[in-house]
Design an enzyme around this catalytic site. Structure first.
Site, PDB file in Angstrom:
ATOM      1  N   ASN A  10     -67.520  -8.956  27.875  1.00  0.00           N
ATOM      2  CA  ASN A  10     -68.921  -8.741  28.261  1.00  0.00           C
ATOM      3  C   ASN A  10     -69.262  -9.754  29.345  1.00  0.00           C
ATOM      4  O   ASN A  10     -69.383 -10.942  29.069  1.00  0.00           O
ATOM      5  CB  ASN A  10     -69.803  -8.952  27.015  1.00  0.00           C
ATOM      6  CG  ASN A  10     -71.291  -8.899  27.338  1.00  0.00           C
ATOM      7  OD1 ASN A  10     -71.685  -8.524  28.439  1.00  0.00           O
ATOM      8  ND2 ASN A  10     -72.111  -9.266  26.367  1.00  0.00           N
ATOM      9  N   LYS A  12     -71.943 -10.008  31.023  1.00  0.00           N
ATOM     10  CA  LYS A  12     -73.381 -10.338  31.026  1.00  0.00           C
ATOM     11  C   LYS A  12     -73.923 -10.341  32.465  1.00  0.00           C
ATOM     12  O   LYS A  12     -73.480  -9.545  33.282  1.00  0.00           O
ATOM     13  CB  LYS A  12     -73.595 -11.683  30.329  1.00  0.00           C
ATOM     14  CG  LYS A  12     -72.917 -11.743  28.964  1.00  0.00           C
ATOM     15  CD  LYS A  12     -73.388 -12.890  28.123  1.00  0.00           C
ATOM     16  CE  LYS A  12     -72.563 -12.938  26.836  1.00  0.00           C
ATOM     17  NZ  LYS A  12     -73.095 -13.840  25.853  1.00  0.00           N
ATOM     18  N   HIS A  96     -76.540  -5.519  21.564  1.00  0.00           N
ATOM     19  CA  HIS A  96     -76.109  -6.924  21.645  1.00  0.00           C
ATOM     20  C   HIS A  96     -77.272  -7.826  21.247  1.00  0.00           C
ATOM     21  O   HIS A  96     -78.439  -7.521  21.535  1.00  0.00           O
ATOM     22  CB  HIS A  96     -75.647  -7.236  23.076  1.00  0.00           C
ATOM     23  CG  HIS A  96     -74.963  -8.553  23.195  1.00  0.00           C
ATOM     24  ND1 HIS A  96     -75.653  -9.744  23.267  1.00  0.00           N
ATOM     25  CD2 HIS A  96     -73.646  -8.876  23.218  1.00  0.00           C
ATOM     26  CE1 HIS A  96     -74.783 -10.743  23.348  1.00  0.00           C
ATOM     27  NE2 HIS A  96     -73.555 -10.244  23.314  1.00  0.00           N
ATOM     28  N   GLU A  98     -78.411 -10.425  22.435  1.00  0.00           N
ATOM     29  CA  GLU A  98     -79.283 -10.857  23.544  1.00  0.00           C
ATOM     30  C   GLU A  98     -80.277  -9.765  23.898  1.00  0.00           C
ATOM     31  O   GLU A  98     -81.407 -10.064  24.301  1.00  0.00           O
ATOM     32  CB  GLU A  98     -78.422 -11.263  24.753  1.00  0.00           C
ATOM     33  CG  GLU A  98     -77.737 -12.600  24.497  1.00  0.00           C
ATOM     34  CD  GLU A  98     -76.437 -12.817  25.243  1.00  0.00           C
ATOM     35  OE1 GLU A  98     -76.148 -12.074  26.196  1.00  0.00           O
ATOM     36  OE2 GLU A  98     -75.693 -13.746  24.859  1.00  0.00           O
ATOM     37  N   GLU A 168     -70.958 -10.005  15.385  1.00  0.00           N
ATOM     38  CA  GLU A 168     -71.194 -11.160  16.244  1.00  0.00           C
ATOM     39  C   GLU A 168     -72.275 -12.035  15.616  1.00  0.00           C
ATOM     40  O   GLU A 168     -73.477 -11.799  15.838  1.00  0.00           O
ATOM     41  CB  GLU A 168     -71.663 -10.701  17.625  1.00  0.00           C
ATOM     42  CG  GLU A 168     -70.670  -9.848  18.363  1.00  0.00           C
ATOM     43  CD  GLU A 168     -70.821 -10.018  19.857  1.00  0.00           C
ATOM     44  OE1 GLU A 168     -69.889 -10.489  20.487  1.00  0.00           O
ATOM     45  OE2 GLU A 168     -71.908  -9.717  20.383  1.00  0.00           O
ATOM     46  N   GLY A 174     -71.801 -17.879  22.559  1.00  0.00           N
ATOM     47  CA  GLY A 174     -72.037 -18.799  23.666  1.00  0.00           C
ATOM     48  C   GLY A 174     -72.279 -20.228  23.241  1.00  0.00           C
ATOM     49  O   GLY A 174     -72.708 -21.057  24.053  1.00  0.00           O
ATOM     50  N   SER A 214     -67.741 -16.885  20.675  1.00  0.00           N
ATOM     51  CA  SER A 214     -66.907 -18.003  21.146  1.00  0.00           C
ATOM     52  C   SER A 214     -65.417 -17.787  20.896  1.00  0.00           C
ATOM     53  O   SER A 214     -64.709 -18.722  20.527  1.00  0.00           O
ATOM     54  CB  SER A 214     -67.394 -19.329  20.535  1.00  0.00           C
ATOM     55  OG  SER A 214     -68.736 -19.581  20.921  1.00  0.00           O
TER      56      SER A 214
END
Ligand code: PEP
Length: 252
Positions: A10, A12, A96, A98, A168, A174, A214
């Site tokens: 991904n 991003k 996702h 985010e 996730e 991250g 990560s």
């Protein structure tokens, strides 16, 4: 049942078009000998048609990081599954964290997007996972129950054949904090048993459940050795083809 591993990147909101083409071109070279592992990268929408040319004919496939559930219409800023497919996408990352966090994406919207992906011939990668606060409050299982039950609520198991799930944990995305192998094993086993309960054994055995959070070259082998882990959704480490290929070649 053997499930072909999927290693998905991904990207991003990183890389201009020329940067994305250069990185994808390098990845295509590095990944050319890889067999028995599906590889996907999801660049920005602006880069997608350019990267599509760079990966054409290779084993590196493309995805989008989001799509909208209508086919077309007055939906400023959105793209449909059909448009994504026409630009070269074979996968779509849906829900996702985010997007849930910054763009208010609900389970209801996620469900419609999964359906639009499948209807449009795109493989959805449905992301689920708990926040750190939810884990601390011992709500991990109930959060996953809700995200899966509501995110897939209008489906029967036959519709869901192409579906990929990505666990996730939000606190591991991250942050450099990876969930421990014990935590990942417990959750992946739980997710597979939930799919069994909701949609039956056939789908539960065939569905690929990725881990994301990560994932790096030095922790991927241990994660991939877990029985219910069928691949990885990788953010930061997928931006560099030299790091990403080490993740893709986790077993070599
Ligand atoms: C992600 O964006 O889905 C992700 C897992 O990111 P990272 O690998 O950087 O934690």
């Amino acid at each position: 049942m053997s499930r072909t591993p999927l290693i998905a990147g991904n990207w991003k909101m990183f890389k201009t078009g020329p940067e994305a083409v250069a990185e994808a071109t390098r990845l295509v070279e590095l990944a050319s000998g890889v067999a028995n592992t599906d590889i996907m990268i999801a660049p920005t929408l602006l880069s997608l048609p350019l990267v599509s040319g760079a990966v054409a004919g290779s084993n590196v496939k493309l995805g989008v990081q989001n799509l909208f559930y209508e086919n077309e219409g007055a939906y400023t800023g959105e793209v449909s599954a059909g448009m994504a497919k026409a630009a070269g996408a074979e996968y779509a990352i849906i829900g996702h964290s985010e997007r849930r966090q910054y763009f208010g994406e609900t389970d209801d919207a996620v469900c419609k997007k999964v359906k639009a992906s499948i209807d449009g011939g795109i493989i959805p990668i449905l992301c689920i996972g708990e926040t750190e606060a939810q884990r601390d409050e011992e709500k991990t299982f109930s959060v996953l129950d809700k995200q899966i039950t509501n995110g897939l609520n209008s489906f029967c198991s036959r519709d869901l054949d192409p579906l990929v799930l990505a666990y996730e944990p939000v606190w591991a995305i991250g942050t450099g904090k990876t969930a421990t192998p014990e935590q990942v094993a417990e959750i992946h086993e739980y997710i597979r048993s939930l799919i069994n309960r909701l949609f039956g054994n056939e789908l539960a055995m065939s569905i690929r459940i990725l881990y994301g959070g990560s994932v790096k070259p030095d922790n991927v082998s241990e994660l991939m050795s877990l029985g219910d882990v069928d691949g990885a959704l990788v953010g930061g480490a997928s931006l560099d083809a030299d790091a990403f290929i080490q993740i893709i070649r986790y077993d070599r």
